[in-house]
Design an enzyme around this catalytic site. Structure first.
Site, PDB file in Angstrom:
ATOM      1  N   GLU A 279     -15.059  51.509  18.470  1.00 36.79           N
ATOM      2  CA  GLU A 279     -13.884  50.649  18.349  1.00 36.79           C
ATOM      3  C   GLU A 279     -13.843  49.960  16.996  1.00 36.79           C
ATOM      4  OE1 GLU A 279     -13.518  49.606  23.145  1.00 36.79           O
ATOM      5  OE2 GLU A 279     -14.527  48.229  21.758  1.00 36.79           O
TER       6      GLU A 279
ATOM      7  N   ASP B  79     -18.020  46.263  30.102  1.00 34.46           N
ATOM      8  CA  ASP B  79     -17.663  45.165  31.000  1.00 34.46           C
ATOM      9  C   ASP B  79     -18.911  44.402  31.434  1.00 34.46           C
ATOM     10  OD1 ASP B  79     -14.937  46.013  30.975  1.00 34.46           O
ATOM     11  OD2 ASP B  79     -15.424  47.523  32.492  1.00 34.46           O
TER      12      ASP B  79
END
Length: 356
Positions: A229, A298
Site C-alpha cells: 500500500e 485488521d
C-alpha cells in the site's frame, strides 16, 4: 493527542516482559470504537473429487460454508477476542448477507451504531477452498460481490452523527477505510472535534487503516499500511531496499502529520516510524512459513490500538501488534488472537536465550 514515549525507544534494547504482560492484562478495561467498512468474508470448503470432463477444472465435493466479519468487522472481532470492549459503527444491507454477518460477530462486539440500510447490498468476498482428506485446504478462487461503492457523502455524515454518543466512553478509535466512501477525512475530522471537547486526562488515539486514501488524512495518532500500500500511494518500489523503506516512512510522516507510521512488511516484519526518533525494525514473530494472511492487517491495527488505549507507547504497541500478527497468519481464514495466546507469545519470546 500525544502518546507516551517508550522507555525502550531504540531497537536492540530488551523491554521488560512484565510490562508487556501488564498491558495485555489491561486490555479488558479498554473500550475501542471501530468505524468503517463492514465486509462479509464467506468461506466455502470442499474436497477435491475429480477433474471435470466438461472443462479442465476441479470438481469439489461440498463440505461446509462459514461466514465471518471482514474489514472493520474483523478489526472489532479482534478487539473483542483480545479482551477489549469493542463498539462497531458501519453499514450493512437489509439482506440475507447482512443478517448473517451481524449474527457472526464476537459476543463482545456492541453492534448498536451499525446502520441497516435498504437499497444497500452487503459486500461479500467468497473464498472457495479445496483440499484432500489429509491435505491442507488451499484457496482456489475468490468471488467478490461488491455493493454500490462509493456511498453518498450524506450517508457518511449521518453515520458521524450516530456515532457521537459512542465517543463519550471510548479509549481509542480505529478507522477502517476499505474504499467505500463511508470513512472519509471529513468524518475523521468530525470525530476529532468531538473528542477534543471531552474532559479527560488520557488522550484518545485515532488510528487509520486506509487502503487507497492514506495521504488524504492528517494529524492522527497512527496509520498502519502494509508495504504494498505504501508503494502504491507513493508510486515507488521498496522491496528489500532498506534505504527506500526509510525514505518512504519519513515521507509518509511528513505528508500525513501522523504521530507514527507502522509499516507491516509480511515475512520481513514491521517498521515503526516516529518524528525525530530512529526507525524501529521488528522482525516477524514465529515462523515465516505463513498459512494465511487474510485479515492480518485488521489484527495488527486492533492490537496496536488496544495497546495504546491501555497506555502503551508506540514501540510497546508495535511489539504486541507484531506478536498478534505473527500468530494470526498461522491460522486459516479470517481469524483472531486471544489474550492468552498473546501473553504466551510474549513470554516465549522473552524466555529464549536470545532475549536474555
Amino acid at each position: 493527542m500525544l502518546i507516551a514515549r517508550s522507555v525502550h525507544p531504540l531497537p536492540g534494547e530488551a523491554e521488560r516482559k512484565e510490562r508487556l504482560l501488564a498491558l495485555v492484562d489491561g486490555f479488558s478495561s479498554r473500550r475501542v470504537l471501530v468505524v468503517g467498512d463492514l465486509i462479509a468474508d464467506e468461506f466455502i470448503y470442499g474436497e477435491v473429487a475429480r477433474v471435470s470432463r466438461e472443462a479442465p477444472v476441479l470438481i469439489l465435493k461440498y463440505d461446509a460454508t462459514e461466514m465471518v466479519g471482514g474489514g472493520a468487522a474483523n478489526a472489532a472481532n479482534n478487539v473483542a477476542a483480545l479482551g477489549g470492549r469493542a463498539r462497531l459503527a458501519g453499514l450493512v444491507g437489509a439482506d440475507a448477507e447482512g443478517r448473517r454477518l451481524l449474527a457472526s460477530f464476537h459476543r463482545g462486539v456492541d453492534r448498536g451504531p451499525i446502520v441497516r440500510a435498504r437499497g444497500y447490498r452487503t459486500p461479500v468476498k467468497t473464498r472457495i477452498l479445496a483440499g484432500g482428506v489429509h491435505a491442507a485446504r488451499q484457496q482456489v478462487v475468490r468471488i467478490d460481490r461488491e455493493t454500490g461503492w462509493p456511498v453518498d457523502e450524506a450517508v457518511s455524515a449521518a453515520l458521524g452523527k450516530k456515532i457521537e454518543p459512542a465517543l463519550e466512553e471510548c479509549d481509542a478509535v480505529l478507522l477502517s477505510d476499505y474504499g467505500s466512501g463511508l470513512v472519509t477525512p471529513a468524518l475523521a475530522g468530525t470525530i476529532r472535534r468531538v473528542l477534543s471537547r471531552r474532559t479527560r486526562r488520557r488522550p484518545v488515539p485515532m488510528l487509520l487503516d486506509s487502503r487507497y486514501r492514506l495521504l488524504d488524512y492528517r494529524g492522527l495518532a497512527a496509520c498502519t499500511p502494509n508495504q504494498s500500500e505504501v508503494e502504491q500511494v507513493l508510486g515507488i518500489r521498496i522491496g528489500d531496499d532498506a534505504a527506500a523503506l526509510e525514505r518512504a516512512g519519513r515521507l509518509l510522516l511528513r505528508r500525513t502529520g501522523m504521530q507514527s507510521v507502522l509499516v507491516t512488511r509480511g515475512s520481513r516484519g514491521m517498521a515503526l516510524f516516529q518524528p525525530k526518533q530512529p526507525t524501529v525494525h521488528v522482525p516477524i514473530f514465529g515462523s515465516d512459513e505463513v498459512t494465511d494472511v487474510t485479515g492480518a492487517g485488521d489484527t495488527v491495527i486492533a492490537t496496536f490500538g488496544l495497546a495504546l488505549a491501555a497506555g502503551a507507547s508506540f514501540y510497546e504497541a508495535t511489539r504486541l501488534a507484531n506478536y498478534a500478527g505473527g500468530l494470526v497468519v498461522m491460522k486459516r481464514g479470517t481469524a483472531t488472537v486471544s489474550p492468552q495466546e498473546l501473553a504466551d507469545a510474549v513470554a516465549s519470546d522473552h524466555d529464549t536465550p536470545e532475549a536474555r
